[in-house]
Design a protein around this motif. Structure first.
Motif, PDB file in Angstrom:
ATOM      1  N   GLN A 100       0.922  -1.292  -0.098  1.00 15.66           N
ATOM      2  CA  GLN A 100      -0.005   0.026   0.039  1.00 15.66           C
ATOM      3  C   GLN A 100       0.762   1.265   0.113  1.00 15.66           C
ATOM      4  OE1 GLN A 100      -2.555  -0.301   3.270  1.00 15.66           O
ATOM      5  NE2 GLN A 100      -3.555  -2.285   2.529  1.00 15.66           N
ATOM      6  N   LEU A 101       1.975   1.217   0.661  1.00 17.15           N
ATOM      7  CA  LEU A 101       2.977   2.394   0.898  1.00 17.15           C
ATOM      8  C   LEU A 101       3.551   2.709  -0.511  1.00 17.15           C
ATOM      9  CD1 LEU A 101       4.122   2.287   4.465  1.00 17.15           C
ATOM     10  CD2 LEU A 101       2.537   3.770   3.609  1.00 17.15           C
ATOM     11  N   LEU A 102       4.440   1.611  -0.985  1.00 20.05           N
ATOM     12  CA  LEU A 102       5.354   1.607  -1.959  1.00 20.05           C
ATOM     13  C   LEU A 102       5.438   0.121  -2.564  1.00 20.05           C
ATOM     14  CD1 LEU A 102       7.081   3.517  -3.979  1.00 20.05           C
ATOM     15  CD2 LEU A 102       8.623   2.940  -2.374  1.00 20.05           C
ATOM     16  N   PRO A 103       4.768  -0.250  -3.688  1.00 18.80           N
ATOM     17  CA  PRO A 103       4.970  -1.671  -3.977  1.00 18.80           C
ATOM     18  C   PRO A 103       6.470  -1.913  -4.631  1.00 18.80           C
ATOM     19  CG  PRO A 103       3.015  -0.682  -5.032  1.00 18.80           C
ATOM     20  CD  PRO A 103       3.610   0.471  -4.140  1.00 18.80           C
ATOM     21  N   GLY A 104       6.850  -3.178  -4.199  1.00 21.08           N
ATOM     22  CA  GLY A 104       8.333  -3.364  -4.791  1.00 21.08           C
ATOM     23  C   GLY A 104       9.450  -2.625  -4.050  1.00 21.08           C
ATOM     24  N   VAL A 105       9.135  -2.104  -2.763  1.00 25.71           N
ATOM     25  CA  VAL A 105       9.993  -1.267  -2.127  1.00 25.71           C
ATOM     26  C   VAL A 105      11.179  -2.397  -1.726  1.00 25.71           C
ATOM     27  CG1 VAL A 105       8.720  -1.483   0.310  1.00 25.71           C
ATOM     28  CG2 VAL A 105      10.278   0.584  -0.252  1.00 25.71           C
ATOM     29  N   ALA A 106      10.677  -3.588  -1.176  1.00 24.16           N
ATOM     30  CA  ALA A 106      11.555  -4.465  -0.496  1.00 24.16           C
ATOM     31  C   ALA A 106      12.632  -5.030  -1.766  1.00 24.16           C
ATOM     32  CB  ALA A 106      10.925  -5.744  -0.272  1.00 24.16           C
ATOM     33  N   ALA A 107      12.144  -5.068  -2.833  1.00 26.26           N
ATOM     34  CA  ALA A 107      13.039  -5.584  -3.843  1.00 26.26           C
ATOM     35  C   ALA A 107      14.018  -4.289  -4.608  1.00 26.26           C
ATOM     36  CB  ALA A 107      12.337  -5.809  -5.459  1.00 26.26           C
ATOM     37  N   LEU A 108      13.547  -3.100  -4.393  1.00 20.49           N
ATOM     38  CA  LEU A 108      14.371  -1.998  -4.666  1.00 20.49           C
ATOM     39  C   LEU A 108      15.483  -1.755  -3.283  1.00 20.49           C
ATOM     40  CD1 LEU A 108      14.987   0.765  -6.022  1.00 20.49           C
ATOM     41  CD2 LEU A 108      13.331   1.678  -4.577  1.00 20.49           C
ATOM     42  N   GLY A 109      15.093  -2.190  -2.141  1.00 16.85           N
ATOM     43  CA  GLY A 109      16.045  -2.070  -0.947  1.00 16.85           C
ATOM     44  C   GLY A 109      17.329  -3.127  -1.268  1.00 16.85           C
ATOM     45  N   LEU A 110      16.587  -4.444  -1.673  1.00 14.94           N
ATOM     46  CA  LEU A 110      17.468  -5.400  -1.730  1.00 14.94           C
ATOM     47  C   LEU A 110      18.663  -5.031  -2.971  1.00 14.94           C
ATOM     48  CD1 LEU A 110      18.659  -8.356  -1.302  1.00 14.94           C
ATOM     49  CD2 LEU A 110      16.983  -9.189  -3.125  1.00 14.94           C
ATOM     50  N   THR A 111      18.018  -4.271  -4.093  1.00 18.82           N
ATOM     51  CA  THR A 111      19.137  -3.991  -5.122  1.00 18.82           C
ATOM     52  C   THR A 111      19.955  -3.017  -4.708  1.00 18.82           C
ATOM     53  OG1 THR A 111      17.250  -4.226  -6.870  1.00 18.82           O
ATOM     54  CG2 THR A 111      18.973  -2.912  -7.567  1.00 18.82           C
ATOM     55  N   PHE A 112      19.638  -2.045  -3.673  1.00 18.04           N
ATOM     56  CA  PHE A 112      20.559  -0.996  -3.446  1.00 18.04           C
ATOM     57  C   PHE A 112      21.489  -1.656  -2.392  1.00 18.04           C
ATOM     58  CE2 PHE A 112      17.319   2.268  -4.289  1.00 18.04           C
ATOM     59  CZ  PHE A 112      17.957   3.001  -5.301  1.00 18.04           C
ATOM     60  N   LEU A 113      21.305  -2.757  -1.601  1.00 20.32           N
ATOM     61  CA  LEU A 113      22.006  -3.275  -0.687  1.00 20.32           C
ATOM     62  C   LEU A 113      22.910  -3.941  -1.504  1.00 20.32           C
ATOM     63  CD1 LEU A 113      22.792  -4.208   2.050  1.00 20.32           C
ATOM     64  CD2 LEU A 113      21.214  -6.313   1.795  1.00 20.32           C
ATOM     65  N   CYS A 114      22.847  -4.758  -2.547  1.00 18.66           N
ATOM     66  CA  CYS A 114      23.685  -5.435  -3.346  1.00 18.66           C
ATOM     67  C   CYS A 114      24.645  -4.627  -4.005  1.00 18.66           C
ATOM     68  CB  CYS A 114      22.902  -6.333  -4.380  1.00 18.66           C
ATOM     69  SG  CYS A 114      22.156  -7.838  -3.831  1.00 18.66           S
ATOM     70  N   MET A 115      24.017  -3.390  -4.477  1.00 19.17           N
ATOM     71  CA  MET A 115      25.046  -2.214  -5.223  1.00 19.17           C
ATOM     72  C   MET A 115      26.092  -1.866  -3.922  1.00 19.17           C
ATOM     73  SD  MET A 115      22.267  -0.312  -7.250  1.00 19.17           S
ATOM     74  CE  MET A 115      23.416   1.015  -7.771  1.00 19.17           C
ATOM     75  N   TRP A 116      25.624  -1.608  -3.070  1.00 16.92           N
ATOM     76  CA  TRP A 116      26.540  -1.159  -1.707  1.00 16.92           C
ATOM     77  C   TRP A 116      27.476  -2.137  -1.453  1.00 16.92           C
ATOM     78  CZ3 TRP A 116      27.216  -2.664   3.324  1.00 16.92           C
ATOM     79  CH2 TRP A 116      27.859  -1.858   4.135  1.00 16.92           C
TER      80      TRP A 116
END
Length: 291
Positions: free
Chosen positions: A245-261
């Motif tokens: 409801q807040l932001l669909p796909g936010v978990a996948a986006l967070g995982l992507t940024f974590l892998c980039m970091w």
């Protein structure tokens, strides 16, 4: 040396260093692009082997430059294997201009390769894997299932059709990439290469963002609240419902940024993949991750 062999060894066009023999050698090598596929650098080894005839031509007596070029092309690379020939041609053209003295750095060559990977994969996968292969497969299967004397044409049509398309795309993609790449990098002084690099990089980011949103699914099934209606119906609200409801796909986006970091911190990609396997298994076992 005979006149025929002299024509074969001559450059295909004035000012170009690669001969037809070099391009044919690159083409045959490109067919083994996935021969050493690995999860750390994907198709990097195949890319490097494909570029070797061009590298030898551009730096015939400078072993230091040959080694530096090989090292450049051992970096991460992954895209559709057929349409990848375009990247081979463009990269060869950039290496050629660099060998002639143009101010083309390692970062520029790498950025163009990386910038082209995403858009070409976004074009090649749906066209070849998602359209041409299923269409030819369906046509071949329909003929094979007829049970008539022409049923043998089914697998033959599929085999010949898919391979003719593969050969044509690989060969003409390589030639087109080399010819257009030479014209592109010759305008480096006017900023053309910089603009193309920026466009390719931005397009690649859009494609990768769409792929992350489409193919990466993370589900948190933990129940936050449970409400029982008068008729006995129980409505549960999970953490995943709230995130959607807040932001669909936010978990996948967070995982992507974590892998980039982690990659920026020089963490080996194999350890990152292994870590995601372990987290996924433990998450499913404990119940805080679901399908």
């Amino acid at each position: 040396m005979s006149t025929e062999s002299t024509e074969i060894d001559a450059a295909p066009d004035t000012g170009r260093m690669l001969t037809d023999r070099d391009l044919r050698s690159m083409y045959w090598r490109s067919t083994f692009l996935l021969g050493s596929f690995n999860f750390e650098r994907m198709q990097a080894m195949g890319f490097c082997i494909t570029l070797m005839p061009a590298i030898r031509r551009f730096y015939p007596s400078n072993k230091t430059e040959q080694a530096a070029a090989l090292k450049r092309h051992l970096e991460f690379y992954n895209t559709h294997p057929w349409i990848s020939s375009v990247v081979f041609g463009v990269t060869a053209a950039m290496e050629e201009q660099r060998a002639k003295g143009e101010e083309i750095g390692d970062d520029t060559i790498t950025n163009v390769k990386v910038g082209l990977m995403g858009p070409l994969a976004g074009v090649g996968d749906p066209i070849f894997w998602g359209t041409i292969r299923p269409v030819l497969g369906a046509l071949g299967a329909s003929l094979a299932l007829t049970g008539s004397s022409s049923a043998w044409l089914g697998p033959l049509i599929y085999f010949l059709g898919i391979n003719v398309i593969r050969i044509l795309v690989r060969w003409y993609g390589l030639k087109w990439g080399y010819e257009r790449g030479t014209a592109m990098v010759s305008e480096v002084g006017g900023g053309q290469l910089k603009r193309i690099t920026q466009i390719a990089a931005i397009t690649g980011l859009f494609v990768m963002g769409a792929l992350v949103a489409k193919w990466t699914t993370i589900n948190f099934p933990g129940v936050i609240s449970s409400v029982e209606a008068d008729d006995g119906t129980v409505t549960e609200t999970t953490l995943q419902n709230i995130l959607d409801q807040l932001l669909p796909g936010v978990a996948a986006l967070g995982l992507t940024f974590l892998c980039m970091w982690l990659l920026n911190k020089k963490i080996n990609a194999l350890w990152i993949i292994l870590g995601m396997f372990v987290i996924g298994i433990l998450g499913a076992w404990t119940g805080w991750l679901g399908l």
